[in-house]
Design a protein around this motif. Structure first.
Motif, PDB file in Angstrom:
ATOM      1  N   ASN A  98      11.860  -5.074  10.368  1.00 54.26           N
ATOM      2  CA  ASN A  98      12.577  -3.903   9.853  1.00 54.26           C
ATOM      3  C   ASN A  98      11.749  -2.623   9.877  1.00 54.26           C
ATOM      4  N   ARG A  99      10.583  -2.703  10.531  1.00 50.41           N
ATOM      5  CA  ARG A  99       9.670  -1.550  10.672  1.00 50.41           C
ATOM      6  C   ARG A  99       9.394  -0.887   9.322  1.00 50.41           C
ATOM      7  N   MET A 100       9.031  -1.710   8.364  1.00 50.94           N
ATOM      8  CA  MET A 100       8.705  -1.247   7.016  1.00 50.94           C
ATOM      9  C   MET A 100       7.278  -1.657   6.683  1.00 50.94           C
ATOM     10  N   LYS A 101       6.715  -1.004   5.667  1.00 50.63           N
ATOM     11  CA  LYS A 101       5.355  -1.318   5.234  1.00 50.63           C
ATOM     12  C   LYS A 101       5.315  -2.007   3.879  1.00 50.63           C
ATOM     13  N   LEU A 102       6.377  -1.864   3.106  1.00 54.22           N
ATOM     14  CA  LEU A 102       6.369  -2.348   1.733  1.00 54.22           C
ATOM     15  C   LEU A 102       7.761  -2.841   1.348  1.00 54.22           C
ATOM     16  N   LEU A 103       7.792  -3.929   0.598  1.00 53.72           N
ATOM     17  CA  LEU A 103       9.036  -4.468   0.060  1.00 53.72           C
ATOM     18  C   LEU A 103       8.921  -4.448  -1.458  1.00 53.72           C
ATOM     19  N   ILE A 104       9.904  -3.830  -2.107  1.00 55.46           N
ATOM     20  CA  ILE A 104       9.936  -3.776  -3.571  1.00 55.46           C
ATOM     21  C   ILE A 104      11.141  -4.574  -4.029  1.00 55.46           C
ATOM     22  N   ARG A 105      10.912  -5.485  -4.946  1.00 55.16           N
ATOM     23  CA  ARG A 105      11.982  -6.331  -5.457  1.00 55.16           C
ATOM     24  C   ARG A 105      11.957  -6.283  -6.978  1.00 55.16           C
TER      25      ARG A 105
END
Length: 137
Positions: A31-38
């Motif tokens: 998803n071409r992201m650097k960080l996932l926040i949940r």
């Protein structure tokens, strides 16, 4: 989230899984992201947030002292500018203390939020904070 690679049943309920750092890394790459926040899980540390999977995953839980019994801190992520953020924590007062504080505040001069923005019965947070500071201090 889990420390082990892959996916596993969480044990919380049927169909709920936990996932490892490789799953997070794959998701971010695809998803071409650097960080996932949940969210939606009290961090095991009791803090308002938990940094996991080599800094690629953050669990944030905003409800301090969840259900009045957990004793956990609440957390928020504040994005300072693109690519940078600050994690902040807080502990809300217990309900009795909150009731006492609310009785000390005169809300009659606070300006309601415009009817087209959110709940028209709510009060601007900054005005409430300032009134509490003035009247409780």
């Amino acid at each position: 989230p889990q420390e082990n690679w892959g996916r596993s049943d969480s044990g919380r309920a049927a169909g709920i899984i936990t996932f490892g750092p490789n799953v997070t890394a794959d998701f971010l790459k695809k998803n071409r992201m650097k960080l996932l926040i949940r969210s939606h899980q009290v961090p095991s540390t009791g803090r308002g947030y938990e940094d996991l999977h080599n800094g690629q995953l953050i669990t944030v839980f905003s409800a301090s002292n969840y259900c009045g019994t957990q004793g956990n801190w609440g957390g928020v992520v504040v994005f300072d500018q693109p690519g940078t953020y600050t994690l902040r924590e807080y502990m809300a007062p217990d309900l009795q203390k909150l009731r006492e504080l609310m009785r000390k505040v005169d809300f009659s001069e606070a300006t309601p939020v415009h009817p087209n923005v959110g709940d028209p019965s709510s009060i601007e947070a900054e005005q409430v904070e300032e009134k509490v500071r003035q009247q409780v201090a």
